[in-house]
Scaffold this motif. Structure first.
Motif, PDB file in Angstrom:
ATOM      1  N   PRO A  81      10.283   4.772  15.134  1.00 23.06           N
ATOM      2  CA  PRO A  81       9.497   4.020  16.066  1.00 23.06           C
ATOM      3  C   PRO A  81       9.627   4.468  17.394  1.00 23.06           C
ATOM      4  O   PRO A  81      10.715   5.191  17.794  1.00 23.06           O
TER       5      PRO A  81
ATOM      6  N   PRO B 112       6.190   0.232  13.652  1.00 23.49           N
ATOM      7  CA  PRO B 112       6.418   0.146  12.311  1.00 23.49           C
ATOM      8  C   PRO B 112       5.134  -0.539  11.633  1.00 23.49           C
ATOM      9  O   PRO B 112       4.509  -0.092  10.574  1.00 23.49           O
TER      10      PRO B 112
ATOM     11  N   THR C 274       2.417   1.777  10.012  1.00 24.76           N
ATOM     12  CA  THR C 274       2.701   2.347   8.779  1.00 24.76           C
ATOM     13  C   THR C 274       1.312   2.039   7.922  1.00 24.76           C
ATOM     14  O   THR C 274       0.848   0.875   7.641  1.00 24.76           O
TER      15      THR C 274
ATOM     16  N   THR D 128       4.258   6.864   8.071  1.00 21.24           N
ATOM     17  CA  THR D 128       5.370   5.698   8.045  1.00 21.24           C
ATOM     18  C   THR D 128       6.095   5.754   9.042  1.00 21.24           C
ATOM     19  O   THR D 128       6.624   7.007   9.553  1.00 21.24           O
TER      20      THR D 128
ATOM     21  N   SER E 211       9.318   4.169  10.582  1.00 19.96           N
ATOM     22  CA  SER E 211      10.632   3.582  10.177  1.00 19.96           C
ATOM     23  C   SER E 211      11.978   4.386  10.786  1.00 19.96           C
ATOM     24  O   SER E 211      12.060   5.597  10.738  1.00 19.96           O
TER      25      SER E 211
END
Length: 116
Positions: free
Chosen positions: A14, A87, A90, A113, A115
């Motif tokens: 992030p 997030p 994603t 993604t 994370s």
């Protein structure tokens, strides 16, 4: 026919950044607008950003100020610079083009993604 190949997806924390690229080949002279869509698990595909000579640029509200779409004047490349990723960004990201004849083409998709 237009062929699209995306690259640049991956795993990022992030707040990080990624740059997606999409190379177009084939009948690129017929391309009107280019854009990026995304689809998260269990959700519908949504348009993230678009760019066209007549339409200018478009961004979905959730990415305004964080994502930037750009393309070459030859319309053989389109990029999506994604900053301050969250997030909720994603998803599988898809390159999309619409021709002057309203034919639509899609890339194969690239996974992003976000994370920790």
């Amino acid at each position: 026919q237009v062929q699209l190949v995306e690259s640049g997806g991956g795993l990022v924390q992030p707040g990080g950044s990624l740059r997606l690229s999409c190379a177009a080949s084939g009948s690129i002279f017929s391309i009107d607008t280019m854009g990026w869509y995304r689809q998260a698990p269990g959700k519908e595909r949504e348009e993230v950003a678009g760019i066209g000579d007549r339409t200018g640029t478009y961004y979905v509200d959730s990415v305004k100020g964080r994502f930037t779409i750009s393309r070459t004047s030859a319309k053989n490349m389109v990029w999506l610079q994604m900053n301050n990723l969250r997030p909720e960004d994603t998803a599988v990201y898809y390159c999309n083009v619409l021709t002057y004849r309203l034919d639509e083409y899609w890339g194969q998709g690239t996974q992003v993604t976000v994370s920790s």
